[in-house]
Design a protein around this motif. Structure first.
Motif, PDB file in Angstrom:
ATOM      1  N   ALA A 121      29.035  42.877  55.051  1.00 34.11           N
ATOM      2  CA  ALA A 121      30.102  43.865  55.204  1.00 34.11           C
ATOM      3  C   ALA A 121      31.302  43.241  55.902  1.00 34.11           C
ATOM      4  O   ALA A 121      31.165  42.540  56.894  1.00 34.11           O
ATOM      5  CB  ALA A 121      29.605  45.060  56.007  1.00 34.11           C
ATOM      6  N   GLY A 122      32.490  43.453  55.343  1.00 34.22           N
ATOM      7  CA  GLY A 122      33.712  42.907  55.912  1.00 34.22           C
ATOM      8  C   GLY A 122      34.139  41.578  55.331  1.00 34.22           C
ATOM      9  O   GLY A 122      35.269  41.137  55.554  1.00 34.22           O
ATOM     10  N   SER A 123      33.264  40.927  54.546  1.00 34.79           N
ATOM     11  CA  SER A 123      33.622  39.652  53.918  1.00 34.79           C
ATOM     12  C   SER A 123      34.497  39.891  52.698  1.00 34.79           C
ATOM     13  O   SER A 123      34.634  41.019  52.223  1.00 34.79           O
ATOM     14  CB  SER A 123      32.359  38.880  53.510  1.00 34.79           C
ATOM     15  OG  SER A 123      31.644  39.586  52.517  1.00 34.79           O
ATOM     16  N   SER A 124      35.077  38.818  52.177  1.00 37.07           N
ATOM     17  CA  SER A 124      35.975  38.956  51.027  1.00 37.07           C
ATOM     18  C   SER A 124      35.249  39.485  49.798  1.00 37.07           C
ATOM     19  O   SER A 124      35.775  40.332  49.067  1.00 37.07           O
ATOM     20  CB  SER A 124      36.639  37.606  50.714  1.00 37.07           C
ATOM     21  OG  SER A 124      35.651  36.623  50.437  1.00 37.07           O
ATOM     22  N   ASN A 125      34.026  39.019  49.550  1.00 31.47           N
ATOM     23  CA  ASN A 125      33.277  39.486  48.380  1.00 31.47           C
ATOM     24  C   ASN A 125      32.868  40.947  48.502  1.00 31.47           C
ATOM     25  O   ASN A 125      32.644  41.623  47.494  1.00 31.47           O
ATOM     26  CB  ASN A 125      32.032  38.622  48.160  1.00 31.47           C
ATOM     27  CG  ASN A 125      32.344  37.326  47.427  1.00 31.47           C
ATOM     28  OD1 ASN A 125      33.370  37.219  46.765  1.00 31.47           O
ATOM     29  ND2 ASN A 125      31.470  36.344  47.547  1.00 31.47           N
ATOM     30  N   ALA A 126      32.744  41.435  49.739  1.00 30.55           N
ATOM     31  CA  ALA A 126      32.338  42.823  49.949  1.00 30.55           C
ATOM     32  C   ALA A 126      33.378  43.808  49.434  1.00 30.55           C
ATOM     33  O   ALA A 126      33.083  44.990  49.246  1.00 30.55           O
ATOM     34  CB  ALA A 126      32.075  43.077  51.433  1.00 30.55           C
ATOM     35  N   ARG A 127      34.597  43.331  49.197  1.00 31.94           N
ATOM     36  CA  ARG A 127      35.645  44.205  48.671  1.00 31.94           C
ATOM     37  C   ARG A 127      35.400  44.584  47.217  1.00 31.94           C
ATOM     38  O   ARG A 127      36.003  45.525  46.701  1.00 31.94           O
ATOM     39  CB  ARG A 127      37.002  43.528  48.802  1.00 31.94           C
ATOM     40  CG  ARG A 127      37.397  43.220  50.250  1.00 31.94           C
ATOM     41  CD  ARG A 127      38.634  42.355  50.305  1.00 31.94           C
ATOM     42  NE  ARG A 127      38.952  41.942  51.666  1.00 31.94           N
ATOM     43  CZ  ARG A 127      39.847  41.022  51.981  1.00 31.94           C
ATOM     44  NH1 ARG A 127      40.548  40.427  51.015  1.00 31.94           N
ATOM     45  NH2 ARG A 127      40.065  40.697  53.235  1.00 31.94           N
ATOM     46  N   GLY A 128      34.559  43.827  46.539  1.00 37.58           N
ATOM     47  CA  GLY A 128      34.200  44.159  45.163  1.00 37.58           C
ATOM     48  C   GLY A 128      35.135  43.636  44.099  1.00 37.58           C
ATOM     49  O   GLY A 128      35.063  44.069  42.946  1.00 37.58           O
ATOM     50  N   ASN A 129      36.020  42.705  44.458  1.00 42.07           N
ATOM     51  CA  ASN A 129      36.952  42.139  43.484  1.00 42.07           C
ATOM     52  C   ASN A 129      36.224  41.100  42.623  1.00 42.07           C
ATOM     53  O   ASN A 129      35.849  40.029  43.106  1.00 42.07           O
ATOM     54  CB  ASN A 129      38.134  41.493  44.214  1.00 42.07           C
ATOM     55  CG  ASN A 129      39.250  41.086  43.266  1.00 42.07           C
ATOM     56  OD1 ASN A 129      39.003  40.439  42.247  1.00 42.07           O
ATOM     57  ND2 ASN A 129      40.468  41.466  43.587  1.00 42.07           N
ATOM     58  N   VAL A 130      36.026  41.424  41.359  1.00 43.59           N
ATOM     59  CA  VAL A 130      35.256  40.562  40.466  1.00 43.59           C
ATOM     60  C   VAL A 130      35.947  39.217  40.247  1.00 43.59           C
ATOM     61  O   VAL A 130      35.308  38.162  40.312  1.00 43.59           O
ATOM     62  CB  VAL A 130      35.023  41.262  39.107  1.00 43.59           C
ATOM     63  CG1 VAL A 130      34.232  40.352  38.164  1.00 43.59           C
ATOM     64  CG2 VAL A 130      34.305  42.581  39.304  1.00 43.59           C
ATOM     65  N   LEU A 131      37.249  39.236  39.982  1.00 45.27           N
ATOM     66  CA  LEU A 131      37.985  37.993  39.732  1.00 45.27           C
ATOM     67  C   LEU A 131      37.973  37.086  40.959  1.00 45.27           C
ATOM     68  O   LEU A 131      37.838  35.862  40.842  1.00 45.27           O
ATOM     69  CB  LEU A 131      39.420  38.305  39.317  1.00 45.27           C
ATOM     70  CG  LEU A 131      39.601  38.966  37.945  1.00 45.27           C
ATOM     71  CD1 LEU A 131      41.076  39.247  37.678  1.00 45.27           C
ATOM     72  CD2 LEU A 131      39.027  38.080  36.839  1.00 45.27           C
TER      73      LEU A 131
END
Length: 252
Positions: free
Chosen positions: A197-207
């Motif tokens: 939680a809070g990491s860049s991947n946790a934002r859900g941006n696929v690209l």
């Protein structure tokens, strides 16, 4: 669609989904651990190969049933004709909408399952409680967009209702090819679901997730777990579509 046909689609889709998920669960665990950021060994290796299976048992039937009941109902209201182009489009649209609905059930189950697969010492209930406490309900829908995108890209493989053996063979070949092509999206989905939680991947941006994997691991990283994924989906297509058609025919 008549009520009897709707119930037959619901039951057949649910039974087929449960059979596939439980039989091929070990392959799915291996794939998830190969795709995890910590690597296969640190994620558990071959230990606890059925970690996370309670989440699958609970979510499998309603997930599969939701897909097929939506698929059959949408297909029944879309226009039918003799055109060779209209029928495939009808099936593709129906399957795509079926995936959108099914993912409302699939994604929470998948988040808990994958987190349990890479943490075999933690129980499914503990992971569910931890996710809800720290991330809320939105944490259970981490990776929804990437999951829908991945599934919709190969929803075209759904075809006409034919004899069960024909459905099974077609499902195996189409599923295996689609599995290979969509593996990068599957890796991105796994990284998003497993991200802290809070990491860049946790934002859900696929690209962004795909770009990060490309920069750090290159092409091998984008296709991590492709072999067990192809094997599971090929066998799954064979079992799922064959079981679905045969069960549906028996119920009607």
């Amino acid at each position: 669609m008549e009520p009897r046909e709707s119930w037959a689609a619901l039951a057949a889709g649910g039974v087929a989904g449960v059979c596939v998920d439980l039989i091929l669960f070990p392959l799915d665990t291996v794939k998830t651990r190969l795709q995890s950021p910590q690597g296969f060994r640190k994620a558990g290796g071959f230990r606890g190969i059925y970690a996370g299976v309670p989440s699958t048992v609970i979510g499998s039937f309603p997930n599969a049933a939701a897909f097929f009941i939506t698929y059959e109902n949408v297909k029944s209201v879309l226009p039918h004709g003799s055109s060779p182009y209209l029928s495939p489009a009808t099936h593709m649209v129906a399957a795509s909408l079926g995936e959108v609905v099914a993912c409302l059930i699939r994604v929470p189950s998948e988040v808990v399952k994958q987190r349990a697969q890479v943490s075999p010492s933690s129980s499914t209930l503990r992971i569910l409680s931890h996710t809800l406490y720290h991330e809320g309900i939105q944490g259970l829908y981490r990776g929804y967009k990437s999951t829908v995108l991945r599934e919709d890209l190969w929803s075209w493989k759904q075809g006409h209702v034919v004899d069960s053996w024909q459905s099974a063979v077609c499902g195996a070949f189409a599923g295996g090819f689609a599995a290979a092509v969509t593996t990068p999206l599957d890796v991105a989905k796994t990284r998003i679901m497993l991200a802290k939680a809070g990491s860049s991947n946790a934002r859900g941006n696929v690209l962004a997730a795909l770009g990060g994997i490309w920069r750090t691991q290159g092409l091998p990283g984008l296709f991590a777990g492709v072999v067990p994924r192809m094997a599971a989906i090929s066998l799954g297509g064979f079992i799922f579509l064959g079981t679905y058609e045969k069960t549906r025919q028996l119920l009607l």
